[in-house]
Write a protein that holds these residues in place. Sequence first.
Motif, short mmCIF file in Angstrom:
data_model
loop_
_atom_site.label_atom_id
_atom_site.label_comp_id
_atom_site.label_asym_id
_atom_site.label_seq_id
_atom_site.Cartn_x
_atom_site.Cartn_y
_atom_site.Cartn_z
N ARG A 162 31.70 29.53 30.32
CA ARG A 162 32.16 29.45 31.72
C ARG A 162 33.50 30.16 31.84
NH1 ARG A 162 35.24 25.41 33.41
NH2 ARG A 162 34.45 24.08 31.71
N LYS A 163 33.62 31.00 32.85
CA LYS A 163 34.86 31.74 33.08
C LYS A 163 35.79 30.88 33.93
CE LYS A 163 34.71 35.13 35.99
NZ LYS A 163 34.30 36.42 36.56
N ILE A 164 37.05 30.72 33.48
CA ILE A 164 37.98 29.88 34.23
C ILE A 164 39.05 30.68 34.96
CG2 ILE A 164 37.63 27.92 32.67
CD1 ILE A 164 40.45 28.59 31.50
N TRP A 165 39.20 31.98 34.59
CA TRP A 165 40.24 32.78 35.26
C TRP A 165 40.03 34.25 34.94
CZ3 TRP A 165 44.31 36.04 33.67
CH2 TRP A 165 45.29 36.32 34.65
N GLU A 166 40.46 35.14 35.86
CA GLU A 166 40.47 36.57 35.57
C GLU A 166 41.65 37.23 36.27
OE1 GLU A 166 36.81 38.36 36.76
OE2 GLU A 166 37.30 38.33 38.89
N SER A 167 42.08 38.34 35.69
CA SER A 167 43.25 39.06 36.18
C SER A 167 42.84 40.14 37.18
CB SER A 167 43.98 39.73 35.02
OG SER A 167 43.20 40.82 34.53
N ASP A 168 43.84 40.80 37.75
CA ASP A 168 43.60 42.05 38.47
C ASP A 168 43.18 43.11 37.44
OD1 ASP A 168 44.32 40.92 40.90
OD2 ASP A 168 46.44 41.47 40.67
N PRO A 169 42.60 44.23 37.88
CA PRO A 169 42.10 45.23 36.93
C PRO A 169 43.20 45.92 36.12
CG PRO A 169 41.08 45.51 39.09
CD PRO A 169 42.22 44.55 39.26
N PHE A 170 42.84 46.27 34.87
CA PHE A 170 43.66 47.09 33.99
C PHE A 170 42.88 48.37 33.69
CE2 PHE A 170 44.86 42.73 32.40
CZ PHE A 170 46.15 42.73 32.89
N PRO A 171 43.57 49.44 33.24
CA PRO A 171 42.84 50.63 32.81
C PRO A 171 42.06 50.34 31.53
CG PRO A 171 45.16 50.83 32.26
CD PRO A 171 45.03 49.61 33.13
N GLY A 223 38.42 50.51 35.52
CA GLY A 223 39.23 49.37 35.10
C GLY A 223 38.41 48.20 34.62
N TYR A 224 39.08 47.26 34.00
CA TYR A 224 38.46 46.03 33.51
C TYR A 224 39.44 44.89 33.78
CZ TYR A 224 41.64 45.89 29.52
OH TYR A 224 42.75 45.82 28.75
N ARG A 225 38.98 43.69 33.59
CA ARG A 225 39.82 42.52 33.83
C ARG A 225 39.96 41.68 32.58
NH1 ARG A 225 40.22 41.53 39.53
NH2 ARG A 225 38.88 42.98 40.69
N LEU A 226 41.11 41.05 32.45
CA LEU A 226 41.29 40.01 31.46
C LEU A 226 40.58 38.77 31.99
CD1 LEU A 226 42.58 38.03 29.38
CD2 LEU A 226 44.70 38.22 30.68
N VAL A 273 39.54 37.56 26.93
CA VAL A 273 38.77 38.70 26.47
C VAL A 273 38.70 39.76 27.57
CG1 VAL A 273 37.35 37.50 24.76
CG2 VAL A 273 36.66 37.49 27.16
N ALA A 274 38.23 40.95 27.20
CA ALA A 274 38.08 42.05 28.16
C ALA A 274 36.71 41.96 28.82
CB ALA A 274 38.23 43.39 27.45
N SER A 275 36.69 42.03 30.14
CA SER A 275 35.44 41.88 30.89
C SER A 275 34.40 42.91 30.48
CB SER A 275 35.71 41.99 32.38
OG SER A 275 36.27 43.26 32.72
N GLU A 276 34.82 44.15 30.24
CA GLU A 276 33.85 45.19 29.91
C GLU A 276 33.14 44.92 28.59
OE1 GLU A 276 35.61 48.99 29.36
OE2 GLU A 276 37.11 48.30 27.92
#
Length: 327
Positions: free
Chosen positions: A245-254, A147-150, A225-228
């Motif tokens: 600088r990263k201000i937010w990220e989501s739970d993982p997506f496929p 998975g990856y994160r937004l 953007v996509a973390s990967e």
Amino acid sequence: MKTNMTYVAMAASILALGSATAVTAEECSQRGALDTLYCDANGDLVADTPTDPAKLNDPNTLVFAYTPVEDPAVYADIWEPFIQHLENVTGKDVQFFAVQSNSAEVEAMRSGRLHIAGFSTGPTPFAVNLAGAVPFAIMGADDGGFGYRLQVFTQADSDIQTVADLAGKRVAHTSPTSNSGNQAPRALFPGLGVTPDVDYEVTYSGSHDQSMLGVVAGDYDAAPVASEVVDRMAERGLYDTADVRKIWESDPFPTTSFTVAHDLDPALVAKIHEAFFGFDFAGTTLGDEFDGVSKFIPITYQDQWAVIREIQASNGVQYTPQGLADN
């Protein structure tokens, strides 16, 4: 191994879409969201393999594509060890197809010119429903995780601290079909205090690479953007992590789904599966590029893409040729 497919061939694959759509659809008891070219009698949400042996495809040369990237030539080299492994296991020649867009990749499989493909998270449902793609694998770790994160990035010295602070700013989305670059932000950001195209103007950059580089250059105030993708860009020195600088990220997506065309001969599909699930990433350029990935993991579209279908449904996405053209 053939490492490139000419733009002439790509144009031919897109033109072939016209002939593919002219085929009379078989009578079908159930197809769900699938295009009329396909049937889903078993209800697993992907196109069934043709029951008529005459309609099965067993090409002498397999055409393989990975998702559109900033520099396709680099990825042809990165995928070379796997392509060679795929040739050895299947006994087929394999041609790497450097696709230029998500739409071109979907259209190439729909037209029958693309047999194996990695589709990005968001475009995967279009590939399934419009092109008869059957997802079966995803890159993962030894423990089976994937998975990856937004993630949302801004400049290091920006006054943006939260997603709500994007109001009134210049924000780059990647492309309409992208999950992390557009669909997920549209579904998730309103709950975080800002609605794309209402509270800020969306500018499509064309890719995660361009979004990130645009933030670094100051062309955009921020970008989802996509973390990967951004992790690989940083590892290759394409931007300085100190500049953002990263201000937010989501739970993982496929991540990217690896798929086969629905009409490939089942014996060939079994060999393709064997090649994917038997590939050793260690010590290869592919393993070096995808840090933390050690193997391909079996997945299904029905299960692993449920959250993506939910996000796209909330955004009113329609899996139609017109919907693909609009995206």
